[in-house]
Scaffold this active site. Structure first.
Site, PDB file in Angstrom:
ATOM      1  N   CYS A 102       0.854  -1.180   0.000  1.00 48.48           N
ATOM      2  CA  CYS A 102       0.000   0.000   0.000  1.00 48.48           C
ATOM      3  C   CYS A 102       0.896   1.237   0.000  1.00 48.48           C
ATOM      4  CB  CYS A 102      -0.890  -0.020   1.242  1.00 48.48           C
ATOM      5  SG  CYS A 102      -1.983   1.397   1.359  1.00 48.48           S
ATOM      6  N   HIS A 144      -9.135  -3.840  -1.761  1.00 53.66           N
ATOM      7  CA  HIS A 144      -8.141  -3.063  -1.009  1.00 53.66           C
ATOM      8  C   HIS A 144      -8.458  -1.558  -1.088  1.00 53.66           C
ATOM      9  CE1 HIS A 144      -3.769  -2.137   0.108  1.00 53.66           C
ATOM     10  NE2 HIS A 144      -4.241  -0.976  -0.306  1.00 53.66           N
ATOM     11  N   GLU A 145      -8.724  -1.077  -2.313  1.00 53.10           N
ATOM     12  CA  GLU A 145      -8.974   0.374  -2.477  1.00 53.10           C
ATOM     13  C   GLU A 145     -10.272   0.789  -1.788  1.00 53.10           C
ATOM     14  OE1 GLU A 145      -6.533   2.069  -3.244  1.00 53.10           O
ATOM     15  OE2 GLU A 145      -5.387   0.424  -4.099  1.00 53.10           O
ATOM     16  N   HIS A 148     -10.079   1.436   1.899  1.00 53.10           N
ATOM     17  CA  HIS A 148      -9.582   2.758   2.291  1.00 53.10           C
ATOM     18  C   HIS A 148     -10.745   3.733   2.545  1.00 53.10           C
ATOM     19  CE1 HIS A 148      -5.222   2.570   1.943  1.00 53.10           C
ATOM     20  NE2 HIS A 148      -5.297   1.970   0.770  1.00 53.10           N
TER      21      HIS A 148
END
Ligand code: NI
Length: 189
Positions: A102, A144-145, A148
């Site tokens: 990341c 994953h994104e 965030h």
């Protein structure tokens, strides 16, 4: 276009929930996305979410580069994709272990379990709706994104911290073995 500063783990904004965007096609969002693309290109990353540049809006960008296709079967190259107000639907309960890094956790890698197959949707900065199905690394990068946007960084998803490693210390062969061991451990759980 400007290269923005990427916040690193520990910054309080990375732990906050981002807000829905009212108008994906607004000039404000177009400017944000353009700056995020410059920032991602400079950092040579696979993806970036708006909170990583200090903007608490539900905007992510990502791509699946050719290098990841060699590692992942059943995966295709995905050109740079912009998703405003993304949504993810899990298609199967099957999960897969894989290495993640990341830009907000520079220099490190860790093995994270993610859903193998998802359907995602969102809007482009032209206001068009995107709906796609994704598997493998493609599905992983989207999960994953989007994490965030809810204040979640990948180390918070790791069940076993023993794989957390500095990238420059990782031996590619040894990292495959670590992954194989965790895959086995994962199937027992
Ligand atoms: Ni990230």
């Amino acid at each position: 276009m400007a290269v923005l500063k990427i916040l690193r783990m520990g910054h309080p904004l990375l732990r906050m929930r981002s807000e829905k965007v009212d108008d994906p096609a607004s000039n404000e969002v177009k400017r944000l996305v353009s700056n995020m693309i410059s920032t991602l290109n400079r950092a040579k990353g696979a993806g970036l979410a708006a909170p990583q540049v200090g903007v608490l809006k539900r905007v992510v960008i990502f791509r699946v580069p050719k290098e990841r296709i060699k590692e992942e079967r059943n995966s295709n190259i995905v050109d740079l994709t912009v998703l405003v107000n993304p949504k993810i639907k899990i298609l199967t309960k099957k999960k897969e272990m894989g290495w993640e890094g990341c830009l907000s956790v520079p220099g490190l890698r860790g093995i994270v379990s993610r859903f193998y197959s998802v359907r995602y949707s969102g809007y482009t900065t032209d206001g068009k709706k995107i709906i796609r199905e994704a598997r493998g690394f493609h599905a992983r990068v989207v999960q994953h994104e989007c994490d965030h946007l809810d204040g979640v960084l990948y180390p918070m998803r790791m069940k076993d911290m023993s794989s957390l490693s500095f990238t420059d210390q990782l031996d590619p062969e040894a990292s495959d073995l670590v992954q194989a061991r965790l895959d086995t451990a994962g199937s027992i759980r």
